[in-house]
Write a protein that holds these residues in place. Structure first.
Motif, PDB file in Angstrom:
ATOM      1  N   PHE A 194       0.823  -1.211   0.000  1.00  0.00           N
ATOM      2  CA  PHE A 194       0.000   0.000   0.000  1.00  0.00           C
ATOM      3  C   PHE A 194       0.856   1.259   0.000  1.00  0.00           C
ATOM      4  CE2 PHE A 194      -2.879   3.181   1.796  1.00  0.00           C
ATOM      5  CZ  PHE A 194      -3.967   3.002   0.968  1.00  0.00           C
ATOM      6  N   VAL A 195       1.916   1.284   0.824  1.00  0.00           N
ATOM      7  CA  VAL A 195       2.764   2.482   0.865  1.00  0.00           C
ATOM      8  C   VAL A 195       3.462   2.695  -0.471  1.00  0.00           C
ATOM      9  CG1 VAL A 195       3.118   2.543   3.353  1.00  0.00           C
ATOM     10  CG2 VAL A 195       4.621   1.134   1.935  1.00  0.00           C
ATOM     11  N   ASP A 196       3.763   1.604  -1.164  1.00  0.00           N
ATOM     12  CA  ASP A 196       4.385   1.737  -2.485  1.00  0.00           C
ATOM     13  C   ASP A 196       3.398   2.312  -3.492  1.00  0.00           C
ATOM     14  OD1 ASP A 196       6.762   0.707  -1.533  1.00  0.00           O
ATOM     15  OD2 ASP A 196       6.280  -1.356  -2.098  1.00  0.00           O
ATOM     16  N   ARG A 197       2.138   1.911  -3.370  1.00  0.00           N
ATOM     17  CA  ARG A 197       1.116   2.452  -4.263  1.00  0.00           C
ATOM     18  C   ARG A 197       0.918   3.946  -4.024  1.00  0.00           C
ATOM     19  NH1 ARG A 197      -4.142  -0.857  -3.422  1.00  0.00           N
ATOM     20  NH2 ARG A 197      -3.134  -1.890  -1.678  1.00  0.00           N
ATOM     21  N   ASN A 247     -10.941  16.514   7.269  1.00  0.00           N
ATOM     22  CA  ASN A 247     -10.716  15.186   6.717  1.00  0.00           C
ATOM     23  C   ASN A 247      -9.444  15.110   5.874  1.00  0.00           C
ATOM     24  OD1 ASN A 247     -11.645  12.422   6.265  1.00  0.00           O
ATOM     25  ND2 ASN A 247     -12.056  13.068   4.171  1.00  0.00           N
ATOM     26  N   GLU A 248      -9.014  16.253   5.327  1.00  0.00           N
ATOM     27  CA  GLU A 248      -7.777  16.245   4.539  1.00  0.00           C
ATOM     28  C   GLU A 248      -6.573  15.856   5.390  1.00  0.00           C
ATOM     29  OE1 GLU A 248      -7.975  16.332   1.358  1.00  0.00           O
ATOM     30  OE2 GLU A 248     -10.110  16.722   1.621  1.00  0.00           O
ATOM     31  N   LEU A 249      -6.670  16.042   6.701  1.00  0.00           N
ATOM     32  CA  LEU A 249      -5.575  15.625   7.591  1.00  0.00           C
ATOM     33  C   LEU A 249      -5.357  14.121   7.514  1.00  0.00           C
ATOM     34  CD1 LEU A 249      -6.317  17.821  10.749  1.00  0.00           C
ATOM     35  CD2 LEU A 249      -4.481  18.130   9.083  1.00  0.00           C
ATOM     36  N   ASN A 250      -6.432  13.364   7.270  1.00  0.00           N
ATOM     37  CA  ASN A 250      -6.273  11.911   7.137  1.00  0.00           C
ATOM     38  C   ASN A 250      -5.468  11.547   5.897  1.00  0.00           C
ATOM     39  OD1 ASN A 250      -7.713  10.951   9.454  1.00  0.00           O
ATOM     40  ND2 ASN A 250      -9.628  11.514   8.443  1.00  0.00           N
ATOM     41  N   LEU A 251      -5.726  12.258   4.788  1.00  0.00           N
ATOM     42  CA  LEU A 251      -4.956  11.991   3.577  1.00  0.00           C
ATOM     43  C   LEU A 251      -3.505  12.418   3.755  1.00  0.00           C
ATOM     44  CD1 LEU A 251      -4.896  10.964   0.718  1.00  0.00           C
ATOM     45  CD2 LEU A 251      -5.709  13.194  -0.071  1.00  0.00           C
ATOM     46  N   ILE A 252      -3.294  13.559   4.415  1.00  0.00           N
ATOM     47  CA  ILE A 252      -1.931  14.002   4.712  1.00  0.00           C
ATOM     48  C   ILE A 252      -1.240  12.986   5.619  1.00  0.00           C
ATOM     49  CG2 ILE A 252      -0.565  15.779   5.878  1.00  0.00           C
ATOM     50  CD1 ILE A 252      -2.713  17.797   4.964  1.00  0.00           C
ATOM     51  N   GLY A 253      -1.993  12.454   6.588  1.00  0.00           N
ATOM     52  CA  GLY A 253      -1.434  11.436   7.467  1.00  0.00           C
ATOM     53  C   GLY A 253      -1.028  10.180   6.713  1.00  0.00           C
ATOM     54  N   MET A 274      -0.430   1.905   9.155  1.00  0.00           N
ATOM     55  CA  MET A 274      -0.810   3.272   9.487  1.00  0.00           C
ATOM     56  C   MET A 274      -1.287   4.040   8.258  1.00  0.00           C
ATOM     57  SD  MET A 274      -0.570   3.510  12.702  1.00  0.00           S
ATOM     58  CE  MET A 274      -0.755   5.276  12.910  1.00  0.00           C
ATOM     59  N   SER A 275      -0.602   3.879   7.135  1.00  0.00           N
ATOM     60  CA  SER A 275      -1.021   4.585   5.922  1.00  0.00           C
ATOM     61  C   SER A 275      -2.382   4.089   5.446  1.00  0.00           C
ATOM     62  CB  SER A 275       0.025   4.419   4.814  1.00  0.00           C
ATOM     63  OG  SER A 275       0.172   3.056   4.449  1.00  0.00           O
ATOM     64  N   ALA A 276      -2.602   2.767   5.540  1.00  0.00           N
ATOM     65  CA  ALA A 276      -3.894   2.210   5.141  1.00  0.00           C
ATOM     66  C   ALA A 276      -5.010   2.697   6.059  1.00  0.00           C
ATOM     67  CB  ALA A 276      -3.840   0.683   5.145  1.00  0.00           C
ATOM     68  N   LEU A 277      -4.708   2.802   7.364  1.00  0.00           N
ATOM     69  CA  LEU A 277      -5.704   3.288   8.316  1.00  0.00           C
ATOM     70  C   LEU A 277      -6.114   4.720   7.999  1.00  0.00           C
ATOM     71  CD1 LEU A 277      -7.346   3.159  10.935  1.00  0.00           C
ATOM     72  CD2 LEU A 277      -5.263   3.837  12.167  1.00  0.00           C
ATOM     73  N   PHE A 278      -5.137   5.601   7.808  1.00  0.00           N
ATOM     74  CA  PHE A 278      -5.457   7.005   7.532  1.00  0.00           C
ATOM     75  C   PHE A 278      -6.172   7.158   6.194  1.00  0.00           C
ATOM     76  CE2 PHE A 278      -2.285   8.005  10.831  1.00  0.00           C
ATOM     77  CZ  PHE A 278      -2.966   8.995  11.515  1.00  0.00           C
ATOM     78  N   TYR A 279      -5.757   6.372   5.202  1.00  0.00           N
ATOM     79  CA  TYR A 279      -6.403   6.456   3.890  1.00  0.00           C
ATOM     80  C   TYR A 279      -7.854   5.988   3.977  1.00  0.00           C
ATOM     81  CZ  TYR A 279      -7.014   6.083  -1.161  1.00  0.00           C
ATOM     82  OH  TYR A 279      -7.460   6.234  -2.448  1.00  0.00           O
TER      83      TYR A 279
END
Length: 232
Positions: A40-43, A101-107, A129-134
């Motif tokens: 996911f982080v690579d994507r 909500n944009e903070l989640n995408l930034i996260g 963590m990236s999948a959770l925030f996304y």
């Protein structure tokens, strides 16, 4: 007495701009991320510029909606001020939701580069963590969509009693409102109460009903550019 039809012109053209801009971040970008291969982080890393454009798009279309709502309020307050106020309040409520909500995408994006601030984190933890925030970002958009639907209800009622915009557009926009709400309820409230297949079906039906919002653009522009009788 109605306000100047310039309000309808502004609302119609801005609504058209919103209809062009919003699908980029709401549909296209998620489809690209979901369709990509790899961790996911690579994507996210491979499509980081696209995601940041998506972030800008979400902020832009929500700001545009604010001006749409204000223009429509200025026009319809001469029809029914109470309904116009309902439309104004409900139409403005998504703004803080979207911005926060944009903070989640930034996260989600902050966990993409391991050497920036999270160098000691394992790939598995960064992935989680990236999948959770996304995921939270996506749910935040669904939450905001409740108000994208709710503000259309007083708008539809105003169209129906305005006598300047064909009533078809009022009915159509209220169908769109029901679609937003149905889809949001199916995704946010039913996961523990209904089967995944039922949730998917209800979400699909809601998505189809949401198309009912689109014709109002033509209705606003039609009313703005045709000769209208004066009301006394």
């Amino acid at each position: 007495m109605y306000e100047s039809r310039n309000n309808l012109k502004w609302a119609g053209w801005l609504y058209l701009a919103l209809a062009i801009i919003a699908p980029f971040s709401l549909s296209y970008v998620p489809s690209v991320i979901d369709g990509a291969n790899g961790a996911f982080v690579d994507r996210l890393s491979a499509h980081e510029p696209l995601l940041r454009l998506s972030l800008a798009s979400e902020i832009l279309y929500q700001v545009i909606e604010v001006y749409i709502v204000i223009a429509l309020f200025n026009y319809f307050r001469g029809v029914n001020v109470n309904l116009a106020r309902q439309m104004l309040v409900l139409g403005l409520l998504p703004l803080p939701i979207i911005f926060l909500n944009e903070l989640n995408l930034i996260g989600a994006l902050s966990f993409v580069n391991a050497d920036v601030t999270h160098g000691g984190m394992t790939l598995e933890l960064r992935e989680s963590m990236s999948a959770l925030f996304y995921t939270l970002h996506g749910k935040g958009l669904i939450l905001a969509s409740i108000f994208w639907g709710l503000w259309l209800i007083p708008l539809g009622r105003l169209v129906l009693i305005s006598n300047t915009i064909p009533k078809f557009f009022g009915i159509s926009v209220m169908i769109g409102a029901a679609g937003y709400i149905l889809r949001a309820v199916a995704i946010l409230a039913l996961p523990s109460l209904a089967s995944p297949q039922m949730i998917e079906n209800l979400s699909y039906v809601g998505s189809l009903m949401m198309i009912g919002e689109v014709p109002i653009i033509a209705g606003l522009l039609f009313a703005a550019y045709r000769k209208q009788p004066k009301l006394t």
